[in-house]
Enzyme design. Structure first.
Site, PDB file in Angstrom:
ATOM      1  N   HIS A  39       0.874  -1.173   0.000  1.00  0.00           N
ATOM      2  CA  HIS A  39       0.000   0.000   0.000  1.00  0.00           C
ATOM      3  C   HIS A  39       0.911   1.222   0.000  1.00  0.00           C
ATOM      4  CE1 HIS A  39       0.946  -0.284   4.281  1.00  0.00           C
ATOM      5  NE2 HIS A  39       0.615   0.994   4.399  1.00  0.00           N
ATOM      6  N   HIS A  41       1.627   5.704   0.494  1.00  0.00           N
ATOM      7  CA  HIS A  41       1.348   6.939   1.219  1.00  0.00           C
ATOM      8  C   HIS A  41       1.920   8.125   0.459  1.00  0.00           C
ATOM      9  CE1 HIS A  41      -0.016   4.927   4.865  1.00  0.00           C
ATOM     10  NE2 HIS A  41       1.026   4.116   4.747  1.00  0.00           N
ATOM     11  N   HIS A  80       8.390   7.284  -5.195  1.00  0.00           N
ATOM     12  CA  HIS A  80       7.834   6.283  -6.104  1.00  0.00           C
ATOM     13  C   HIS A  80       8.603   4.963  -6.035  1.00  0.00           C
ATOM     14  CE1 HIS A  80       5.717   9.805  -7.605  1.00  0.00           C
ATOM     15  NE2 HIS A  80       4.796   8.940  -7.984  1.00  0.00           N
ATOM     16  N   GLU A 127       2.931  10.520   7.474  1.00  0.00           N
ATOM     17  CA  GLU A 127       2.521   9.391   6.640  1.00  0.00           C
ATOM     18  C   GLU A 127       1.144   9.678   6.039  1.00  0.00           C
ATOM     19  OE1 GLU A 127       3.124   4.881   7.536  1.00  0.00           O
ATOM     20  OE2 GLU A 127       1.208   5.473   8.409  1.00  0.00           O
TER      21      GLU A 127
END
Length: 138
Positions: A39, A41, A80, A127
């Site tokens: 996942h 952020h 990224h 975050e």
């Protein structure tokens, strides 16, 4: 003493997962952050340095130089990227925001003397807009 801050932004993926634990235990402790497919952020990093203004420039630190330092040594390394797989300075560590802040501190503290006599005071790493850590070193 003057405190001055610079904010940078990056996006990264990670997974919180302890390989010593069962899948069930990981889901229990880390919830959706243990997602098998990772996942991501949208992180915000705020770095604060402290010192006395230079009598010739009036700067504690040249913010352009600080931004360049942060981009070169931090954001270009993590933006990224998968924090668990793609970032050498996170190898072998849980990719928590806490551990990421400590790693950032170590890098910035090592590189900062090249651009200023000011000292690293604090790192804030967001975050999410509601979840962040502050780190002041050891």
């Amino acid at each position: 003493m003057i405190y001055i801050s610079r904010q940078e932004h990056f996006n990264a993926a990670h997974k919180l997962y302890n390989p010593k634990w069962s899948e069930e235990r990981n889901r229990e402790v880390f919830g959706p952050c243990a997602n098998t497919n990772w996942h991501g952020h949208n992180y915000d990093l705020i770095v604060t340095v402290k010192g006395e203004p230079d009598p010739e420039t009036g700067f504690v630190v040249d913010l352009k130089a600080l931004s360049d330092l942060l981009r070169t040594h931090i954001t270009e390394q993590v933006d990224h990227k998968n924090l668990n797989l793609d970032v050498p300075f996170m190898a072998g560590q849980m990719a928590s925001t806490e551990n990421l802040a400590i790693a950032f501190w170590q890098i910035i503290e090592r590189e900062l003397p090249a651009i200023t006599p000011a000292k690293l005071h604090c790192i804030k790493l967001y975050e999410t807009p509601r979840n962040f850590v502050e780190y002041y070193g050891n």
